[in-house]
Design a protein around this motif. Structure first.
Motif, PDB file in Angstrom:
ATOM      1  N   TYR A 156       0.833  -1.206   0.000  1.00 28.60           N
ATOM      2  CA  TYR A 156       0.000   0.000   0.000  1.00 28.60           C
ATOM      3  C   TYR A 156       0.867   1.255   0.000  1.00 28.60           C
ATOM      4  O   TYR A 156       0.566   2.236  -0.690  1.00 28.60           O
ATOM      5  N   LEU A 157       1.933   1.228   0.801  1.00 33.26           N
ATOM      6  CA  LEU A 157       2.830   2.378   0.877  1.00 33.26           C
ATOM      7  C   LEU A 157       3.388   2.705  -0.504  1.00 33.26           C
ATOM      8  O   LEU A 157       3.326   3.854  -0.966  1.00 33.26           O
ATOM      9  N   PHE A 158       3.930   1.692  -1.187  1.00 35.23           N
ATOM     10  CA  PHE A 158       4.490   1.909  -2.516  1.00 35.23           C
ATOM     11  C   PHE A 158       3.409   2.289  -3.525  1.00 35.23           C
ATOM     12  O   PHE A 158       3.578   3.231  -4.309  1.00 35.23           O
ATOM     13  N   MET A 159       2.307   1.541  -3.520  1.00 44.28           N
ATOM     14  CA  MET A 159       1.256   1.770  -4.512  1.00 44.28           C
ATOM     15  C   MET A 159       0.669   3.164  -4.400  1.00 44.28           C
ATOM     16  O   MET A 159       0.498   3.874  -5.406  1.00 44.28           O
ATOM     17  N   ASN A 160       0.323   3.576  -3.181  1.00 38.11           N
ATOM     18  CA  ASN A 160      -0.279   4.898  -3.001  1.00 38.11           C
ATOM     19  C   ASN A 160       0.665   6.007  -3.452  1.00 38.11           C
ATOM     20  O   ASN A 160       0.243   6.980  -4.091  1.00 38.11           O
ATOM     21  N   ASN A 161       1.945   5.864  -3.136  1.00 44.30           N
ATOM     22  CA  ASN A 161       2.915   6.896  -3.509  1.00 44.30           C
ATOM     23  C   ASN A 161       3.221   6.875  -5.007  1.00 44.30           C
ATOM     24  O   ASN A 161       3.277   7.927  -5.658  1.00 44.30           O
ATOM     25  N   ILE A 162       3.406   5.667  -5.566  1.00 42.72           N
ATOM     26  CA  ILE A 162       3.692   5.567  -7.000  1.00 42.72           C
ATOM     27  C   ILE A 162       2.515   6.077  -7.820  1.00 42.72           C
ATOM     28  O   ILE A 162       2.683   6.861  -8.772  1.00 42.72           O
ATOM     29  N   LEU A 163       1.299   5.636  -7.457  1.00 47.54           N
ATOM     30  CA  LEU A 163       0.115   6.049  -8.213  1.00 47.54           C
ATOM     31  C   LEU A 163      -0.184   7.534  -8.046  1.00 47.54           C
ATOM     32  O   LEU A 163      -0.661   8.192  -8.982  1.00 47.54           O
ATOM     33  N   PHE A 164       0.083   8.078  -6.851  1.00 45.76           N
ATOM     34  CA  PHE A 164      -0.128   9.516  -6.652  1.00 45.76           C
ATOM     35  C   PHE A 164       0.804  10.308  -7.566  1.00 45.76           C
ATOM     36  O   PHE A 164       0.401  11.307  -8.180  1.00 45.76           O
ATOM     37  N   ASP A 165       2.058   9.859  -7.682  1.00 45.14           N
ATOM     38  CA  ASP A 165       3.022  10.555  -8.542  1.00 45.14           C
ATOM     39  C   ASP A 165       2.658  10.413 -10.023  1.00 45.14           C
ATOM     40  O   ASP A 165       2.861  11.338 -10.809  1.00 45.14           O
ATOM     41  N   LEU A 166       2.117   9.248 -10.409  1.00 42.29           N
ATOM     42  CA  LEU A 166       1.808   8.998 -11.817  1.00 42.29           C
ATOM     43  C   LEU A 166       0.448   9.542 -12.248  1.00 42.29           C
ATOM     44  O   LEU A 166       0.289   9.992 -13.390  1.00 42.29           O
ATOM     45  N   GLY A 167      -0.547   9.484 -11.345  1.00 43.17           N
ATOM     46  CA  GLY A 167      -1.897   9.868 -11.760  1.00 43.17           C
ATOM     47  C   GLY A 167      -2.681  10.673 -10.749  1.00 43.17           C
ATOM     48  O   GLY A 167      -3.878  10.930 -10.972  1.00 43.17           O
ATOM     49  N   GLY A 168      -2.061  11.060  -9.629  1.00 43.20           N
ATOM     50  CA  GLY A 168      -2.738  11.885  -8.640  1.00 43.20           C
ATOM     51  C   GLY A 168      -3.824  11.157  -7.878  1.00 43.20           C
ATOM     52  O   GLY A 168      -3.849   9.924  -7.805  1.00 43.20           O
ATOM     53  N   GLU A 169      -4.764  11.940  -7.302  1.00 45.67           N
ATOM     54  CA  GLU A 169      -5.826  11.371  -6.474  1.00 45.67           C
ATOM     55  C   GLU A 169      -6.696  10.365  -7.234  1.00 45.67           C
ATOM     56  O   GLU A 169      -7.178   9.394  -6.657  1.00 45.67           O
ATOM     57  N   THR A 170      -6.867  10.572  -8.533  1.00 41.83           N
ATOM     58  CA  THR A 170      -7.713   9.666  -9.324  1.00 41.83           C
ATOM     59  C   THR A 170      -7.158   8.252  -9.333  1.00 41.83           C
ATOM     60  O   THR A 170      -7.895   7.279  -9.153  1.00 41.83           O
ATOM     61  N   SER A 171      -5.860   8.116  -9.540  1.00 40.94           N
ATOM     62  CA  SER A 171      -5.249   6.785  -9.585  1.00 40.94           C
ATOM     63  C   SER A 171      -5.262   6.124  -8.217  1.00 40.94           C
ATOM     64  O   SER A 171      -5.456   4.905  -8.106  1.00 40.94           O
ATOM     65  N   VAL A 172      -5.054   6.898  -7.152  1.00 40.72           N
ATOM     66  CA  VAL A 172      -5.108   6.346  -5.797  1.00 40.72           C
ATOM     67  C   VAL A 172      -6.521   5.855  -5.492  1.00 40.72           C
ATOM     68  O   VAL A 172      -6.715   4.785  -4.903  1.00 40.72           O
ATOM     69  N   THR A 173      -7.520   6.629  -5.916  1.00 39.70           N
ATOM     70  CA  THR A 173      -8.913   6.216  -5.719  1.00 39.70           C
ATOM     71  C   THR A 173      -9.236   4.966  -6.520  1.00 39.70           C
ATOM     72  O   THR A 173      -9.930   4.062  -6.039  1.00 39.70           O
ATOM     73  N   SER A 174      -8.729   4.880  -7.753  1.00 35.77           N
ATOM     74  CA  SER A 174      -8.940   3.690  -8.576  1.00 35.77           C
ATOM     75  C   SER A 174      -8.366   2.450  -7.896  1.00 35.77           C
ATOM     76  O   SER A 174      -8.999   1.386  -7.857  1.00 35.77           O
ATOM     77  N   TYR A 175      -7.180   2.571  -7.346  1.00 37.45           N
ATOM     78  CA  TYR A 175      -6.558   1.463  -6.621  1.00 37.45           C
ATOM     79  C   TYR A 175      -7.362   1.102  -5.375  1.00 37.45           C
ATOM     80  O   TYR A 175      -7.530  -0.074  -5.033  1.00 37.45           O
ATOM     81  N   ALA A 176      -7.885   2.126  -4.698  1.00 34.84           N
ATOM     82  CA  ALA A 176      -8.691   1.873  -3.494  1.00 34.84           C
ATOM     83  C   ALA A 176      -9.937   1.057  -3.844  1.00 34.84           C
ATOM     84  O   ALA A 176     -10.306   0.126  -3.120  1.00 34.84           O
ATOM     85  N   ILE A 177     -10.581   1.382  -4.963  1.00 33.74           N
ATOM     86  CA  ILE A 177     -11.773   0.641  -5.385  1.00 33.74           C
ATOM     87  C   ILE A 177     -11.409  -0.791  -5.765  1.00 33.74           C
ATOM     88  O   ILE A 177     -12.080  -1.747  -5.362  1.00 33.74           O
ATOM     89  N   ALA A 178     -10.332  -0.960  -6.519  1.00 30.19           N
ATOM     90  CA  ALA A 178      -9.890  -2.307  -6.892  1.00 30.19           C
ATOM     91  C   ALA A 178      -9.520  -3.112  -5.650  1.00 30.19           C
ATOM     92  O   ALA A 178      -9.812  -4.315  -5.558  1.00 30.19           O
ATOM     93  N   GLY A 179      -8.893  -2.438  -4.677  1.00 24.24           N
ATOM     94  CA  GLY A 179      -8.529  -3.120  -3.435  1.00 24.24           C
ATOM     95  C   GLY A 179      -9.737  -3.582  -2.640  1.00 24.24           C
ATOM     96  O   GLY A 179      -9.752  -4.683  -2.075  1.00 24.24           O
ATOM     97  N   ARG A 180     -10.797  -2.748  -2.623  1.00 24.82           N
ATOM     98  CA  ARG A 180     -12.021  -3.154  -1.924  1.00 24.82           C
ATOM     99  C   ARG A 180     -12.652  -4.356  -2.612  1.00 24.82           C
ATOM    100  O   ARG A 180     -13.128  -5.286  -1.960  1.00 24.82           O
TER     101      ARG A 180
END
Length: 450
Positions: free
Chosen positions: A258-282
Motif C-alpha cells: 500500500y505504501l508503494f502503490m499509493n505513492n507511485i500512483l499519486f506521482d503517476l496519476g494523482g488522487e484519481t489513480s489512488v482512488t482507482s486502486y482503493a476501489i480495486a482493493g475493496r
C-alpha cells in the motif's frame, strides 16, 4: 458434546467437513467484505471520492497492527488444532492464554507508537495533498479500537480451531452489520463526516469483542481458561510467533505494498489513480471471499489430521480444498471481467475515476482463476506447523514478485506497468507454490500411506 465437535475433524467425510468449515467462514468473510465495500460506497457517495483514498491510506496501518492479533491467532490455532488432534488439552489451553497476553502486549505498544508519529506515518502511506486531513481524522479515531479488533481476530481463528465455525462466522458478522448501521446514523443522519465513519468502525469492534467474551464464558467453548494460562510460556510463545510470523509478515508486506502503490500512483496519476486502486482493493477483499473461506475452512481440518497422523486425510483435504477454491475463483474472475464498469459506478460518480478504474480492475483480477493453488498451498505449510516454507510461499506473491515489479515496470511502461504487475506476480507465485507443495506431498504424505 464440545469434545465431539473437535474430534469430528478427524472422522467425518472431508468434502462435508470442508463445506461445514468453509461455508460459515465464507459467509463471515462475505459479510465483513460487504461491510468494507458498503462502507466505502457510503463514504464515496456521502463524503466524496477523496475520502475513499483517505481510508485507503489508513487501512494498511490499522490492519497491520490488528494483524498482530490475526498472526498470533493463526499461529496459536495451528498448535491448538494439532494439540486437540493429539488429545493434549492442557497445551491447547495454555496456548490460548498466551495468545491473549501476547496480543494485548504487542498491539497496545504499536498503537502508542502509531499515535505518537501519526503525521509522519500518514504522509508516508500516501496521505498527501487533499487526502491528508480526512486521513488523519479517520486514522486517530480508528487506532483507538485496533487492540480490540486484534483480540477479535485472534479469538476468531481459535473458535474455528475448536470446530465451531458458525460462532466464528457470527463473530465476523456482528461488527460488519453494526458498522453499517452506525455509518448510516453517524454519516448520513448526524453528518459527522470522516469522524462518523471512524467511530462507526471503532464501536463495531467493541460489539464483536462482547460477543467473543460471551462465547468463552458460556458452555459453547471447550477451552475454559484460568489466570494461570495467561502467563507466558517460552516454548509455546516461540511456536506461536514462528507460525504467526507467517501471517504477520504477509500483512507487513501488504502494508508495504500500500505504501508503494499509493505513492507511485499519486506521482503517476494523482488522487484519481489512488482512488482507482482503493476501489480495486475493496473489490479484491470482497470478491475473493469464497476462496478465502475455503482456505480458512481447510486450516483446522488439515492441522487436526496432521496432528493425529491421518496423512491420507490430510492429502484428501488438500486436493478437495484446491478444487473447490479454483472453481470459486473462476466464477469470481468471470463476473469481474464482465461488469467492471457497473461495479465502479457503485462507488463514485467521479468522471475521471469512472474512465480509469474499470480497466485497472480487469488487470488486477486477470490471473484470479489460478490463485487457489497459491493460497491453499501456502496455508498447508502453516496448518502442519512448518513455518519456514509457509513464510516463504506466503511472501512470494507480494514480497518477492509484486513489489519488485511495481518498482521496475513503471519505469518502462508508466502507470500501465503498475497494473500488469498484478497478474504477472500471481502467475509466478503460483508456479513456485505448486512446485514446493508437490514436493512436500510426495516426500512426507504419500510414503507414510503405502
Amino acid at each position: 458434546m464440545a469434545t465431539t465437535s473437535s474430534q469430528d475433524l478427524g472422522t467425518k467425510p472431508i468434502s462435508k467437513l470442508i463445506i461445514k468449515q468453509a461455508l460459515p467462514a465464507s459467509i463471515g468473510i462475505l459479510v465483513m467484505s460487504l461491510n468494507i465495500l458498503v462502507d466505502t460506497i457510503f463514504v464515496g457517495n456521502w463524503i466524496g471520492s477523496t475520502a475513499i483514498a483517505a481510508i485507503n491510506v489508513v487501512l494498511p496501518v490499522s490492519f497491520f497492527i490488528a494483524a498482530l492479533g490475526m498472526a498470533i491467532g493463526i499461529g496459536g490455532s495451528s498448535i491448538i488444532s494439532r494439540a486437540l488432534g493429539a488429545d493434549q488439552r492442557q497445551k491447547a489451553l495454555k496456548t490460548l492464554g498466551n495468545q491473549i497476553t501476547l496480543t494485548l502486549l504487542l498491539t497496545l505498544t504499536m498503537v502508542t507508537i502509531g499515535l505518537l508519529f501519526a503525521d509522519a506515518i500518514i504522509s508516508s502511506f500516501g496521505g498527501k495533498g487533499d487526502i491528508f486531513e480526512p486521513a488523519k481524522i479517520y486514522y486517530e479515531i480508528v487506532l483507538y479500537g485496533v487492540p480490540v479488533l486484534a483480540l477479535c481476530m485472534m479469538a476468531n481463528t481459535v473458535i474455528r480451531a475448536e470446530g465451531k465455525p458458525k460462532f466464528a462466522m457470527y463473530a465476523m458478522m456482528i461488527p460488519s452489520v453494526s458498522n453499517l448501521l452506525m455509518d448510516y446514523i453517524f454519516i448520513y443522519i448526524l453528518d459527522f463526516g470522516m469522524a462518523g465513519a471512524a467511530w462507526a468502525t471503532t464501536l463495531s469492534y467493541v460489539f464483536c469483542f462482547l460477543f467473543i467474551l460471551w462465547f468463552y464464558g458460556s458452555d459453547r467453548s471447550e477451552l475454559k481458561l484460568s489466570f494461570s494460562h495467561l502467563g507466558l510460556n517460552v516454548p509455546i510463545v516461540r511456536e506461536i510467533t514462528s507460525l504467526g510470523f507467517v501471517t504477520l509478515a504477509r500483512q507487513a508486506v501488504v502494508s508495504i505494498t500500500y505504501l508503494f502503490m499509493n505513492n507511485i500512483l499519486f506521482d503517476l496519476g494523482g488522487e484519481t489513480s489512488v482512488t482507482s486502486y482503493a476501489i480495486a482493493g475493496r473489490m479484491l477483499m470482497f470478491a475473493m471471499f469464497p476462496v478465502l473461506g475455503v482456505t480458512q475452512g481447510f486450516l483446522p481440518i488439515a492441522g487436526f489430521n496432521y496432528g493425529a497422523q491421518n496423512y491420507h486425510r490430510v492429502r484428501e483435504t488438500l486436493n478437495i480444498a484446491i478444487k473447490y477454491a479454483a472453481i470459486l475463483a473462476s466464477i469470481v474472475f468471470i463476473i469481474l471481467m464482465l461488469f467492471p464498469e457497473q461495479i465502479t459506478r457503485m462507488f463514485t460518480s467521479d468522471a475521471d475515476v469512472l474512465r480509469q478504474a474499470p480497466n485497472d480492475m480487469r488487470w488486477v483480477f486477470a490471473a484470479t482463476p489460478i490463485i487457489a493453488w497459491q493460497l491453499i498451498g501456502a496455508a498447508y505449510f502453516q496448518a502442519i506447523g512448518k513455518a519456514r516454507p509457509a513464510l516463504l510461499l506466503t511472501l512470494s506473491r507480494q514480497g518477492f514478485f509484486f513489489i519488485p515489479l511495481i518498482l521496475i515496470l513503471p519505469q518502462f511502461y508508466g502507470e500501465f506497468g503498475v497494473w500488469i504487475s498484478f497478474p504477472i506476480s500471481d502467475v509466478l507465485a503460483t508456479i513456485v507454490t505448486a512446485y514446493f507443495l508437490n514436493r512436500e506431498v510426495k516426500k512426507n504424505l504419500i510414503p507414510k500411506d503405502v
